[in-house]
Motif scaffolding. Structure first.
Motif, PDB file in Angstrom:
ATOM      1  N   UNK A  12       0.836  -1.204   0.000  1.00  0.00           N
ATOM      2  CA  UNK A  12       0.000   0.000   0.000  1.00  0.00           C
ATOM      3  C   UNK A  12       0.865   1.247   0.000  1.00  0.00           C
ATOM      4  N   UNK A  13       1.961   1.212   0.765  1.00  0.00           N
ATOM      5  CA  UNK A  13       2.851   2.375   0.806  1.00  0.00           C
ATOM      6  C   UNK A  13       3.476   2.619  -0.563  1.00  0.00           C
ATOM      7  N   UNK A  14       3.790   1.532  -1.293  1.00  0.00           N
ATOM      8  CA  UNK A  14       4.353   1.706  -2.643  1.00  0.00           C
ATOM      9  C   UNK A  14       3.323   2.371  -3.558  1.00  0.00           C
TER      10      UNK A  14
ATOM     11  N   UNK B  16      -5.876  -3.909   7.352  1.00  0.00           N
ATOM     12  CA  UNK B  16      -5.113  -3.933   6.103  1.00  0.00           C
ATOM     13  C   UNK B  16      -6.001  -3.595   4.929  1.00  0.00           C
ATOM     14  N   UNK B  17      -7.246  -4.107   4.951  1.00  0.00           N
ATOM     15  CA  UNK B  17      -8.179  -3.795   3.870  1.00  0.00           C
ATOM     16  C   UNK B  17      -8.396  -2.288   3.766  1.00  0.00           C
ATOM     17  N   UNK B  18      -8.656  -1.637   4.917  1.00  0.00           N
ATOM     18  CA  UNK B  18      -8.910  -0.193   4.861  1.00  0.00           C
ATOM     19  C   UNK B  18      -7.669   0.573   4.438  1.00  0.00           C
ATOM     20  N   UNK B  19      -6.483   0.090   4.867  1.00  0.00           N
ATOM     21  CA  UNK B  19      -5.258   0.787   4.470  1.00  0.00           C
ATOM     22  C   UNK B  19      -5.057   0.691   2.959  1.00  0.00           C
ATOM     23  N   UNK B  20      -5.328  -0.502   2.400  1.00  0.00           N
ATOM     24  CA  UNK B  20      -5.169  -0.664   0.952  1.00  0.00           C
ATOM     25  C   UNK B  20      -6.183   0.195   0.212  1.00  0.00           C
ATOM     26  N   UNK B  21      -7.440   0.252   0.747  1.00  0.00           N
ATOM     27  CA  UNK B  21      -8.450   1.098   0.098  1.00  0.00           C
ATOM     28  C   UNK B  21      -8.019   2.564   0.137  1.00  0.00           C
ATOM     29  N   UNK B  22      -7.432   2.972   1.262  1.00  0.00           N
ATOM     30  CA  UNK B  22      -6.955   4.353   1.345  1.00  0.00           C
ATOM     31  C   UNK B  22      -5.883   4.609   0.296  1.00  0.00           C
ATOM     32  N   UNK B  23      -4.968   3.650   0.115  1.00  0.00           N
ATOM     33  CA  UNK B  23      -3.903   3.829  -0.871  1.00  0.00           C
ATOM     34  C   UNK B  23      -4.488   3.921  -2.276  1.00  0.00           C
ATOM     35  N   UNK B  38      -9.846   9.786   1.476  1.00  0.00           N
ATOM     36  CA  UNK B  38      -9.220   8.540   1.936  1.00  0.00           C
ATOM     37  C   UNK B  38      -8.071   8.767   2.903  1.00  0.00           C
ATOM     38  N   UNK B  39      -7.279   9.826   2.685  1.00  0.00           N
ATOM     39  CA  UNK B  39      -6.136  10.035   3.572  1.00  0.00           C
ATOM     40  C   UNK B  39      -6.591  10.347   4.987  1.00  0.00           C
TER      41      UNK B  39
END
Lengths: 84, 105, 158
Positions: A12-14, B16-23, B38-39
């Motif tokens: 995600x960070x990438x 992790x799901x929410x972090x990936x959605x934010x990304x 999202x941020x």
């Protein structure tokens, strides 16, 4: 369990790093760097559990503070041109 | 596997799901102001969920109090940082993106 | 007064983070918390906000469950908008008047707006709030004013 979560967060960070490089404005970049920094806090906490060293949590706490202060300081410099 | 590990795993997966959605949101949305959504939200909730997952895995100790301090700090600091970036952009005169049909009108 | 409160808070924080209670660590904790309090006691606790009363804290804690529920709703809403192939967003910028007397009310409302569905605070000063909403619906539900009422209730009459 923790290593899978850490891998997902790095990926995600990438993704966010793409936005930090591409821009297009400086504010997008600051926002992306802030998001990456908060992901780093979680990553540090997870690393502490992967290697079974809870002392990493202290680093995570300090990093959370530094990340917030860095964002605010950068924006203040950008807005006023000085930091005092 | 005891019940605490399972709850911790569920919380980690959700976070992790929410972090990936934010990304994905930060990469995908069309302009700066909508990227703030999202941020400011998904990221805050995702981190809190991951950290509370670790907290439940750990049980009650000094380490989990440290985690709680980090969670509370993130909950206060992350919306504030987002707000600061937004205000700086607004003062600098960044225009919000609008849907195309509205611009034509 | 603010010096003393800051020193005590710093010392509690030190004890939580260190977790060791040997003589030398407690002593260095006292010394460093006094130093930090001397350098920055006017930053943590400002001039007017020292009378943080118990009733207000109680009302704030009563406000928290509603806020957590709204955060959950906000994230589901955002997941839908992010992962939908067509991205159903239609941003608008709205503003409304600031009617709060205390700094705490303004900060609570601003952070709550950022955490609740579809809206992010852009500007919160003494006169007005400027809010970026991701679609028409969230903007209208914010202007309906339920959250403002709740935050006003935390602030109370005193």
């Amino acid at each position: 369990m923790f290593d899978i979560a850490a891998t997902v967060i790095v990926l995600a960070a990438i993704l966010v790093l793409y936005r930090a490089i591409k821009g297009p404005r400086i504010y997008d970049r600051v926002l992306s760097v802030n998001v990456i920094g908060t992901k780093t806090v979680v990553l540090l906490a997870l690393i502490g559990y992967i290697y079974e060293r809870p002392h990493f949590l202290d680093i995570a706490l300090v990093y959370a503070l530094i990340n917030f202060i860095a964002t605010i300081a950068f924006l203040k410099y950008r807005e006023t041109g000085r930091l005092d | 596997m005891d019940i605490r590990t399972i709850i911790a795993g569920i919380l980690l997966a959700l976070g992790c799901f929410f972090i990936v959605v934010a990304a994905i949101g930060v990469v995908r949305f069309p302009d700066f102001y909508s990227r703030m959504h999202p941020a400011g939200k998904s990221d805050t909730l995702g981190q809190s969920l991951v950290l509370s997952g670790i907290m439940i895995y750990e049980g009650f100790s000094l380490v989990s109090i440290k985690l709680l301090i980090i969670i509370v700090f993130i909950f206060i600091a992350n919306p504030t940082a987002t707000h600061a970036v937004a205000k700086a952009a607004y003062v600098a005169g960044v225009k919000p993106w609008q849907k195309e049909d509205k611009v034509i009108k | 007064m603010s010096f003393l409160i800051t020193a005590i808070i710093m010392f509690i924080f030190w004890m939580l983070l260190s977790g060791h209670f040997t003589f030398i660590l407690v002593l260095s904790g006292i010394a460093s918390s006094l130093l930090v309090a001397y350098l920055s006691h006017d930053l943590l606790i400002g001039e007017g906000d020292i009378k943080l009363n118990i009733a207000r804290i109680y009302r704030f804690i009563k406000y928290l469950p509603w806020l957590l529920w709204q955060i959950a709703l906000a994230n589901l809403d955002l997941v839908y908008r992010t992962l939908h192939p067509k991205m159903p967003i239609d941003p608008v910028v709205i503003g409304f008047k600031n009617e709060y007397k205390t700094d705490m009310g303004v900060v609570t409302l601003a952070n709550s707006i950022t955490l609740t569905p579809g809206t992010v605070t852009i500007e919160a000063n003494n006169n007005e709030f400027i809010v970026h909403a991701i679609a028409k619906g969230p903007a209208e539900s914010l202007l309906a004013g339920e959250m403002q009422e709740r935050v006003k209730r935390i602030e109370g009459d005193d």
